[in-house]
Design an enzyme around this catalytic site. Structure first.
Site: not given
Ligand SMILES: [Zn+2]
Length: 269
Positions: A59, A2-3, A259
């Site tokens: 976040k 979740p951002e 990433r």
């Protein structure tokens, strides 16, 4: 993970469930969720306290209590579940019991955390956190100044929480695609016009994602809930090998800082 938009939608939605209510009991079912603090501290500090306010920073989700605060970090896929009448069931790591129900922190993969701190600013990840991109403080001038000071590739610049808060892998890839900028470009090499475009697209993609996360809003009463419909706003993320929605070129996936970055070499320069 979740951002900003996902956590903001959780903050707004859970606020109506817990604000002004007292935590009667705090059950720590899986102690790992309190690491490195330990379950006894969380229980002792949380029980008997009223939730004064629910906020988000980057976040992180923050429950401000009369004394101190609970800081929740969802990491990969932690979530909240509401159990009416306090009938807690299924996998729950931590349960906060209120008079009319219990709020469960659920993270089957055990990366997420619920910690107690005197002030949210004491959390190492929050202490040096950068500007909130949906706040008034985040102006094109502020972004341009921060870009000039960094020699990192744009994608890594955007992921750096000490510069801009709340952007993760998905929305940084999307903002760069929308702005037509290569994730490999060095931040200090971005021109004034490009920086203005990037500013507009960061704000644009976050606003659009937040709208999406709020319609429908998270349904904490359904243990299976997760954000719906976000894939329809994504233009490049997760589309490796497919054709670019803007130029028809092939979307590529590259590794940056461990990433995945998705981008189109055809139209992102
Ligand atoms: Zn393209």
């Amino acid at each position: 993970m979740p951002e900003l938009p996902e956590v903001e939608s959780v903050a707004r939605t859970v606020r109506s469930l817990v604000r002004g209510k007292t935590i009667l009991r705090c059950d720590v079912i899986h102690a790992i969720a309190t690491k490195p603090q330990g379950p006894a501290l969380l229980r002792r500090k949380a029980e008997g306290q009223r939730v004064e306010q629910v906020e988000r920073r980057g976040k992180y989700l923050i429950f401000r209590l009369c004394a101190g605060c609970l800081v929740l970090h969802f990491k990969l896929d932690g979530q909240l579940v509401w159990f009416p009448n306090r009938n807690v069931a299924g996998h729950v790591d931590i349960a906060l019991h209120f008079e009319d129900g219990a709020l469960g922190f659920v993270d089957r993969r055990h990366f997420g955390r619920v910690l107690f701190h005197r002030r949210a600013e004491d959390v190492p990840g929050i202490a040096g956190m950068g500007v909130e991109p949906l706040s008034r403080e985040f102006t094109p001038t502020v972004l341009a100044a921060r870009l000039r000071k960094s020699r990192r590739p744009l994608k890594l610049f955007l992921l750096d929480q000490t510069r801009i808060a709340g952007l993760g892998n998905i929305y940084s890839s999307e903002a760069l695609w929308r702005a037509g900028l290569s994730p490999r470009r060095r931040a200090h090499r971005v021109t004034h016009a490009e920086s203005q475009r990037l500013h507009k697209e960061i704000v644009g993609v976050l606003r659009r994602a937040l709208e999406c996360c709020l319609h429908p809003a998270p349904d904490f009463r359904n243990p299976e809930w997760w954000f719906q419909g976000l894939e329809k706003i994504l233009r490049v993320y997760g589309r490796e090998g497919k054709s670019c929605r803007r130029c028809g070129g092939r979307v590529r996936r590259i590794d940056q800082g461990g990433r995945s970055t998705f981008w189109c070499p055809g139209c992102q320069h």
